[in-house]
Design an enzyme around this catalytic site. Structure first.
Site, mmCIF file in Angstrom:
data_model
loop_
_atom_site.group_PDB
_atom_site.id
_atom_site.type_symbol
_atom_site.label_atom_id
_atom_site.label_comp_id
_atom_site.label_asym_id
_atom_site.label_seq_id
_atom_site.Cartn_x
_atom_site.Cartn_y
_atom_site.Cartn_z
ATOM 1 N N THR A 170 0.906 -1.143 0.027
ATOM 2 C CA THR A 170 -0.072 -0.056 0.037
ATOM 3 C C THR A 170 1.017 1.252 -0.015
ATOM 4 O OG1 THR A 170 -1.912 0.927 0.864
ATOM 5 C CG2 THR A 170 -0.354 0.152 2.614
ATOM 6 N N LYS A 210 3.522 1.323 -3.970
ATOM 7 C CA LYS A 210 2.759 0.782 -5.018
ATOM 8 C C LYS A 210 3.515 0.913 -6.247
ATOM 9 C CE LYS A 210 -2.167 0.319 -3.379
ATOM 10 N NZ LYS A 210 -3.566 0.675 -3.686
ATOM 11 N N ASP A 253 -6.669 -4.376 -7.094
ATOM 12 C CA ASP A 253 -7.545 -3.325 -6.995
ATOM 13 C C ASP A 253 -8.585 -3.117 -8.100
ATOM 14 O OD1 ASP A 253 -6.881 -2.224 -4.460
ATOM 15 O OD2 ASP A 253 -5.030 -1.025 -5.366
ATOM 16 N N GLY A 275 -11.308 11.822 -10.621
ATOM 17 C CA GLY A 275 -9.667 11.700 -10.084
ATOM 18 C C GLY A 275 -8.998 10.886 -11.171
ATOM 19 N N GLY A 315 -5.532 9.695 -9.894
ATOM 20 C CA GLY A 315 -4.495 9.410 -9.058
ATOM 21 C C GLY A 315 -4.134 7.664 -9.083
ATOM 22 N N GLY A 316 -3.719 7.188 -7.835
ATOM 23 C CA GLY A 316 -3.526 5.684 -7.995
ATOM 24 C C GLY A 316 -4.547 4.854 -8.141
ATOM 25 N N ASN A 329 -10.722 15.193 -13.778
ATOM 26 C CA ASN A 329 -9.833 15.486 -13.040
ATOM 27 C C ASN A 329 -9.551 16.969 -12.837
ATOM 28 O OD1 ASN A 329 -8.302 14.180 -10.841
ATOM 29 N ND2 ASN A 329 -6.254 15.029 -12.048
ATOM 30 N N THR A 333 -6.456 18.385 -11.939
ATOM 31 C CA THR A 333 -5.338 18.586 -12.738
ATOM 32 C C THR A 333 -5.410 18.384 -14.224
ATOM 33 O OG1 THR A 333 -4.147 18.760 -10.715
ATOM 34 C CG2 THR A 333 -2.823 18.793 -12.600
HETATM 35 P P1 NAP Z 1 -3.943 9.972 -4.962
HETATM 36 O O1 NAP Z 1 -3.160 9.151 -5.858
HETATM 37 O O2 NAP Z 1 -3.510 10.984 -4.165
HETATM 38 O O3 NAP Z 1 -5.140 10.560 -5.987
HETATM 39 C C1 NAP Z 1 -5.885 11.628 -5.510
HETATM 40 C C2 NAP Z 1 -6.941 12.081 -6.780
HETATM 41 O O4 NAP Z 1 -7.835 12.762 -6.224
HETATM 42 C C3 NAP Z 1 -6.121 12.982 -7.761
HETATM 43 O O5 NAP Z 1 -6.769 12.666 -9.005
HETATM 44 C C4 NAP Z 1 -6.492 14.236 -7.008
HETATM 45 O O6 NAP Z 1 -6.385 15.339 -8.135
HETATM 46 C C5 NAP Z 1 -8.093 14.415 -6.715
HETATM 47 N N1 NAP Z 1 -8.301 15.286 -5.881
HETATM 48 C C6 NAP Z 1 -7.656 15.234 -4.171
HETATM 49 N N2 NAP Z 1 -8.155 16.372 -3.660
HETATM 50 C C7 NAP Z 1 -8.955 16.795 -4.596
HETATM 51 C C8 NAP Z 1 -10.053 18.038 -4.329
HETATM 52 N N3 NAP Z 1 -9.988 18.673 -3.334
HETATM 53 N N4 NAP Z 1 -10.805 18.126 -5.348
HETATM 54 C C9 NAP Z 1 -10.508 17.515 -6.624
HETATM 55 N N5 NAP Z 1 -9.779 16.487 -6.901
HETATM 56 C C10 NAP Z 1 -9.168 16.055 -5.740
HETATM 57 O O7 NAP Z 1 -4.899 9.057 -3.887
HETATM 58 P P2 NAP Z 1 -5.448 7.626 -4.373
HETATM 59 O O8 NAP Z 1 -4.380 6.452 -3.825
HETATM 60 O O9 NAP Z 1 -5.860 7.492 -5.650
HETATM 61 O O10 NAP Z 1 -6.644 7.418 -3.212
HETATM 62 C C11 NAP Z 1 -7.844 8.195 -3.430
HETATM 63 C C12 NAP Z 1 -8.921 7.920 -2.396
HETATM 64 O O11 NAP Z 1 -9.234 6.265 -2.795
HETATM 65 C C13 NAP Z 1 -8.459 7.695 -0.927
HETATM 66 O O12 NAP Z 1 -9.569 8.168 -0.477
HETATM 67 C C14 NAP Z 1 -8.418 6.268 -0.679
HETATM 68 O O13 NAP Z 1 -8.633 5.954 0.683
HETATM 69 C C15 NAP Z 1 -9.428 5.707 -1.590
HETATM 70 N N6 NAP Z 1 -9.088 4.115 -2.009
HETATM 71 C C16 NAP Z 1 -9.893 3.249 -1.454
HETATM 72 C C17 NAP Z 1 -9.842 1.992 -1.788
HETATM 73 C C18 NAP Z 1 -10.679 0.834 -1.606
HETATM 74 O O14 NAP Z 1 -10.446 -0.400 -1.728
HETATM 75 N N7 NAP Z 1 -11.947 1.077 -1.364
HETATM 76 C C19 NAP Z 1 -8.353 1.592 -2.474
HETATM 77 C C20 NAP Z 1 -7.513 2.458 -2.912
HETATM 78 C C21 NAP Z 1 -7.816 3.738 -2.542
HETATM 79 P P3 NAP Z 1 -5.237 16.216 -8.593
HETATM 80 O O15 NAP Z 1 -4.634 15.393 -9.845
HETATM 81 O O16 NAP Z 1 -5.728 17.245 -9.336
HETATM 82 O O17 NAP Z 1 -4.144 16.181 -7.494
#
Ligand code: NAP
Length: 277
Positions: free
Chosen positions: A70, A74, A110, A133, A135-136, A156, A158
């Protein structure tokens, strides 16, 4: 073996999650419950790993059978492994290591976790799916739903990041502010907007939610986000983040043990751990 018979002995295989932080990980609760229920002689622990190369050496030295990977490892774990599945390579991230007699393979469950959770609500083939979004998590979710035949649009904040993911997927891209409700049958929030402690936040205006839409939020803390509450009030079908989390764990369990995952028990134990006492 029943839960009452579970024991640690010389034949017990070691599993774990590598991340930083891992103090609140729900994976040990979920996997140890699965081992007990399915009669697997395994033990699963959380390891706070700062240097992932050291972590991978430990997998080999201790002959660990399986590891969940995690944040923040990753991507950086990928070159340290002996093989990658095509899906992990396409997504560009590994969340699962399997040790087959010293050969370490990286996979990404995932994608399957998210796509299977959604597919329990709707047939994704040909559906127009908006993913908020880039991100990862968005990468894994997007590849997973695309494999099921969905037509994906990435939205997204950005622009460059969103465009780059859309290009990798051969999908469309729109800035987050251009979301129009009449264009999509399924909407998935992969941003952290609405996550604890900022639970009043919404990643989009409520007018973007149309009746009949399937709305998934992959956040699982809280399970019932403001987005899902609002979507339900507006006549949408809602899917919370528990299904994806348990789904990715179930796919890991099956890869590591060769047995069907006890999905109901895994879901029950994670939901219990998420419910404030
Ligand atoms: P990450 O790589 O940091 O990516 C976050 C994404 O969200 C980016 O595209 C970012 O946009 C966007 N974002 C962040 N803050 C924002 C805001 N205030 N307004 C608009 N867009 C925003 O994070 P991640 O690893 O993908 O995780 C994201 C979420 O998924 C977390 O809440 C995590 O807990 C959840 N998750 C859940 C599972 C599950 O099994 N259910 C698994 C993995 C993750 P920018 O590109 O503009 O920065």
């Amino acid at each position: 073996m029943t839960p009452a018979d579970s024991k640690i002995d010389a034949a017990t295989r070691l599993f774990g999650v590598f991340g930083d932080p891992v103090g609140h990980s729900l994976s040990p609760v979920m996997h140890n419950a699965a081992f007990r229920t399915a009669g697997v002689n395994g033990a699963y622990l959380a390891f706070r790993i700062t240097d992932i190369a050291e972590g991978v050496r430990a997998v080999r030295a201790l002959n660990m059978r399986g590891v969940s990977v995690t944040i923040p490892h990753k991507v950086s774990v990928m070159p340290l492994l002996d093989a990658l599945t095509p899906l992990a390579r396409n997504i560009g991230a590994v969340n699962t290591i399997t040790n087959d007699d010293g050969m370490l393979e990286g996979d990404n469950t995932d994608a399957k976790g998210a796509a299977d959770a959604l597919a329990r609500q709707t047939d994704l083939n040909g559906k127009r799916v908006a993913i908020l979004g880039a991100g990862g998590a968005a990468r894994a979710v997007a590849f997973g739903v695309k494999e099921k035949g969905a037509r994906v649009t990435i939205l997204n904040r950005t622009v460059e990041k969103g465009e780059s993911l859309a290009a990798a997927l051969d999908a469309a891209f729109l800035p987050l502010t251009d979301l129009r409700p009449d264009r999509y049958e399924v909407l998935i929030n992969t941003t952290p907007v609405g996550m604890t402690p900022r639970i009043d936040a919404m990643p989009l205006p409520e007018t973007a939610l149309a009746p009949g839409m399937v709305v998934m939020d992959i956040i699982y803390s809280p399970l019932r986000t403001r987005l899902l509450e609002t979507a339900e009030q507006r006549g949408c079908i809602v899917v919370d983040g528990l299904g994806m989390f348990v789904g990715q764990g179930a796919a890991q369990f099956e890869r590591w043990t060769g047995k069907p995952a006890p999905l109901a028990e895994m879901t029950r134990r994670v939901a219990e751990a998420l419910t404030p006492s």
